[in-house]
Write a protein that holds these residues in place. Sequence first.
Motif, mmCIF file in Angstrom:
data_model
loop_
_atom_site.group_PDB
_atom_site.id
_atom_site.type_symbol
_atom_site.label_atom_id
_atom_site.label_comp_id
_atom_site.label_asym_id
_atom_site.label_seq_id
_atom_site.Cartn_x
_atom_site.Cartn_y
_atom_site.Cartn_z
ATOM 1 N N VAL A 1 14.905 -9.319 -18.128
ATOM 2 C CA VAL A 1 14.166 -10.497 -17.665
ATOM 3 C C VAL A 1 12.838 -10.623 -18.417
ATOM 4 C CG1 VAL A 1 13.088 -11.560 -15.621
ATOM 5 C CG2 VAL A 1 15.281 -10.390 -15.395
ATOM 6 N N GLY A 2 12.334 -9.486 -18.920
ATOM 7 C CA GLY A 2 11.040 -9.503 -19.615
ATOM 8 C C GLY A 2 9.895 -9.140 -18.689
ATOM 9 N N ALA A 3 10.215 -8.721 -17.445
ATOM 10 C CA ALA A 3 9.173 -8.275 -16.508
ATOM 11 C C ALA A 3 8.793 -6.836 -16.838
ATOM 12 C CB ALA A 3 9.697 -8.351 -15.078
ATOM 13 N N SER A 4 7.593 -6.423 -16.398
ATOM 14 C CA SER A 4 7.205 -5.030 -16.642
ATOM 15 C C SER A 4 7.793 -4.146 -15.561
ATOM 16 C CB SER A 4 5.688 -4.853 -16.587
ATOM 17 O OG SER A 4 5.064 -5.852 -17.309
ATOM 18 N N SER A 5 8.197 -2.931 -15.949
ATOM 19 C CA SER A 5 8.650 -1.990 -14.938
ATOM 20 C C SER A 5 7.629 -0.873 -14.838
ATOM 21 C CB SER A 5 10.063 -1.509 -15.281
ATOM 22 O OG SER A 5 10.140 -0.157 -15.524
ATOM 23 N N VAL A 6 7.026 -0.752 -13.679
ATOM 24 C CA VAL A 6 5.994 0.261 -13.448
ATOM 25 C C VAL A 6 6.664 1.438 -12.763
ATOM 26 C CG1 VAL A 6 3.822 0.770 -12.249
ATOM 27 C CG2 VAL A 6 4.215 -1.511 -13.252
ATOM 28 N N GLN A 7 6.581 2.609 -13.393
ATOM 29 C CA GLN A 7 7.334 3.773 -12.911
ATOM 30 C C GLN A 7 6.394 4.831 -12.368
ATOM 31 O OE1 GLN A 7 9.873 4.978 -16.154
ATOM 32 N NE2 GLN A 7 10.718 2.908 -16.408
ATOM 33 N N VAL A 8 6.602 5.212 -11.118
ATOM 34 C CA VAL A 8 5.755 6.217 -10.479
ATOM 35 C C VAL A 8 6.534 7.535 -10.415
ATOM 36 C CG1 VAL A 8 4.528 6.852 -8.359
ATOM 37 C CG2 VAL A 8 4.558 4.457 -9.130
ATOM 38 N N PRO A 9 6.020 8.591 -11.075
ATOM 39 C CA PRO A 9 6.771 9.859 -11.118
ATOM 40 C C PRO A 9 7.062 10.424 -9.728
ATOM 41 C CG PRO A 9 4.839 9.943 -12.558
ATOM 42 C CD PRO A 9 4.737 8.672 -11.788
ATOM 43 N N LEU A 10 8.215 11.055 -9.603
ATOM 44 C CA LEU A 10 8.564 11.757 -8.364
ATOM 45 C C LEU A 10 7.594 12.921 -8.173
ATOM 46 C CD1 LEU A 10 12.459 11.983 -8.877
ATOM 47 C CD2 LEU A 10 11.248 10.392 -7.362
ATOM 48 N N THR A 11 7.495 13.423 -6.965
ATOM 49 C CA THR A 11 6.664 14.608 -6.702
ATOM 50 C C THR A 11 7.342 15.833 -7.317
ATOM 51 O OG1 THR A 11 7.811 15.192 -4.679
ATOM 52 C CG2 THR A 11 5.976 13.632 -4.478
ATOM 53 N N ASP A 12 6.656 16.961 -7.326
ATOM 54 C CA ASP A 12 7.253 18.192 -7.845
ATOM 55 C C ASP A 12 8.491 18.582 -7.040
ATOM 56 O OD1 ASP A 12 5.307 18.294 -9.732
ATOM 57 O OD2 ASP A 12 4.048 19.765 -8.674
ATOM 58 N N GLY A 13 8.542 18.136 -5.784
ATOM 59 C CA GLY A 13 9.719 18.416 -4.955
ATOM 60 C C GLY A 13 10.820 17.380 -5.141
ATOM 61 N N HIS A 14 10.683 16.511 -6.169
ATOM 62 C CA HIS A 14 11.687 15.499 -6.527
ATOM 63 C C HIS A 14 11.798 14.368 -5.499
ATOM 64 C CE1 HIS A 14 12.665 18.697 -9.287
ATOM 65 N NE2 HIS A 14 12.884 19.478 -8.260
ATOM 66 N N ASP A 15 10.737 14.178 -4.693
ATOM 67 C CA ASP A 15 10.737 13.091 -3.706
ATOM 68 C C ASP A 15 9.989 11.873 -4.238
ATOM 69 O OD1 ASP A 15 11.998 14.335 -1.432
ATOM 70 O OD2 ASP A 15 10.211 15.603 -1.254
ATOM 71 N N HIS A 16 10.249 10.718 -3.613
ATOM 72 C CA HIS A 16 9.428 9.550 -3.892
ATOM 73 C C HIS A 16 7.977 9.878 -3.528
ATOM 74 C CE1 HIS A 16 13.030 7.087 -4.286
ATOM 75 N NE2 HIS A 16 12.281 6.046 -4.587
ATOM 76 N N ASP A 17 7.032 9.498 -4.392
ATOM 77 C CA ASP A 17 5.614 9.669 -4.089
ATOM 78 C C ASP A 17 5.123 8.329 -3.537
ATOM 79 O OD1 ASP A 17 2.922 10.196 -3.992
ATOM 80 O OD2 ASP A 17 2.916 11.335 -5.875
ATOM 81 N N LEU A 18 5.337 8.138 -2.240
ATOM 82 C CA LEU A 18 5.085 6.815 -1.650
ATOM 83 C C LEU A 18 3.606 6.439 -1.684
ATOM 84 C CD1 LEU A 18 7.614 6.939 1.332
ATOM 85 C CD2 LEU A 18 7.883 5.760 -0.850
ATOM 86 N N ASP A 19 2.709 7.435 -1.583
ATOM 87 C CA ASP A 19 1.275 7.116 -1.654
ATOM 88 C C ASP A 19 0.914 6.590 -3.037
ATOM 89 O OD1 ASP A 19 0.889 7.841 0.960
ATOM 90 O OD2 ASP A 19 0.328 9.917 0.473
ATOM 91 N N ARG A 20 1.436 7.260 -4.070
ATOM 92 C CA ARG A 20 1.144 6.779 -5.431
ATOM 93 C C ARG A 20 1.804 5.441 -5.691
ATOM 94 N NH1 ARG A 20 1.492 11.143 -10.173
ATOM 95 N NH2 ARG A 20 0.989 9.275 -11.387
ATOM 96 N N MET A 21 2.952 5.206 -5.060
ATOM 97 C CA MET A 21 3.590 3.899 -5.234
ATOM 98 C C MET A 21 2.722 2.809 -4.597
ATOM 99 S SD MET A 21 7.660 4.805 -4.906
ATOM 100 C CE MET A 21 8.245 3.130 -5.208
ATOM 101 N N LEU A 22 2.188 3.083 -3.417
ATOM 102 C CA LEU A 22 1.289 2.096 -2.778
ATOM 103 C C LEU A 22 0.087 1.826 -3.671
ATOM 104 C CD1 LEU A 22 1.195 3.235 0.977
ATOM 105 C CD2 LEU A 22 2.107 1.067 0.092
ATOM 106 N N ALA A 23 -0.453 2.914 -4.255
ATOM 107 C CA ALA A 23 -1.639 2.779 -5.108
ATOM 108 C C ALA A 23 -1.325 2.014 -6.395
ATOM 109 C CB ALA A 23 -2.209 4.157 -5.430
ATOM 110 N N ALA A 24 -0.052 1.991 -6.785
ATOM 111 C CA ALA A 24 0.334 1.326 -8.039
ATOM 112 C C ALA A 24 0.599 -0.176 -7.856
ATOM 113 C CB ALA A 24 1.569 2.008 -8.620
ATOM 114 N N ILE A 25 0.529 -0.649 -6.619
ATOM 115 C CA ILE A 25 0.724 -2.089 -6.371
ATOM 116 C C ILE A 25 -0.472 -2.857 -6.920
ATOM 117 C CG2 ILE A 25 0.851 -3.852 -4.550
ATOM 118 C CD1 ILE A 25 2.398 -1.787 -2.850
ATOM 119 N N THR A 26 -0.185 -3.929 -7.654
ATOM 120 C CA THR A 26 -1.257 -4.772 -8.213
ATOM 121 C C THR A 26 -0.974 -6.219 -7.797
ATOM 122 O OG1 THR A 26 -0.158 -5.508 -10.246
ATOM 123 C CG2 THR A 26 -1.176 -3.296 -10.305
#
Length: 355
Positions: free
Chosen positions: A118-143
Amino acid sequence: MTVRTRADLAQLPLYVPGRTIEGAIKLASNEVSAGPLPSVVEAITAAATSVNRYPDSAGTALIAKLAGRLGVTTDEVAIAAGSVQLCQQLVQATCTTEDEMLHAWRSFEAYPLVAAVVGASSVQVPLTDGHDHDLDRMLAAITPATRLIFVCNPNNPTGNAIPGDRLRAFLDQVPAEIVVVLDEAYREFVTDESITDGMELLREQRAKGRDNVVVMRTFSKAYGLAGLRVGYLAGPAELVTALRKVYLPFSVNSVAQAAAIASLDAQDELATRCKEIAAERGRVTAALREAGFEVPDSEANFVYLPLGERTPAFNEHCLDHKVIVRAYATDGARVTIGTPAENDAFLAAALAFTG
Ligand SMILES: *Cc1c(COP(=O)(O)O)cnc(C)c1O
């Protein structure tokens, strides 16, 4: 003279499907080894005699059945040729080239690819060391440019799932105009009761006056219809209308629609199969851990081995033993749970790995 194509596509890698090698055991694509549910094969055969007719492009009967099952109205359900197509439609319906979609990484490999198409940007938030979603960092990555968030639960390829309380807290904090897609391709395999069903979260958010949650599922995995291509989602009617506008007409063929309807009528067969796969998942996980491998808890029909630099050697070693796994560069390997005999063959290979 060469033809002119979009210059930005030159940077885009081709999607690499799981490998198939003659005579080898394929545990690379999260397919179920058992085939379609037995009662569904009859429906597929019966539907074959009508393929001279175009399919019902609106998918009326399947959508009605799904809406009833999910407890939503028919204008809140969309189907497509696999949930990968829904991913693409979701990006097309929410993002322009100015906008961003957000997701964890590693996660489902199609997300960045559909964004790029589509040409949209994909913003990728690394998983935690325990391989889980890092939901706090995902919230912080919202623009202000964020239009779409994918949360893969359980996550492909790591297999772990987000407990309901954590996901609820995340959904409460995402601005209500941003679409959040809960990709539940593996929902049918979840056995941990702390992993809340996405439909329950969708209803809770609605009760709070927010209608931005989408629950996406597929007939490709637990139902065993990967080759027929049907996926579906439930979400806000406005969004579903937009998705229909970017739907390629007739994408879900008539055999696939008939098979999906029959599959929804085969819940007992589905439950039996999923229980067997979950039991095998437990057995394989325990055997691998016993042998010293790190294995995150999986709620899906695969396990993940975060082997880091040893991943390519592990991949080659498994191929030498005629077992095809899915290797992710120098991150890890994902291994689908197959039949008990297939899993035994994989375990024999894994336990002989000395790299
Ligand atoms: C396999 C998979 C899908 C969808 O597959 P389709 O065959 O296109 O329905 C979607 N999301 C995830 C995370 C998957 O692993």
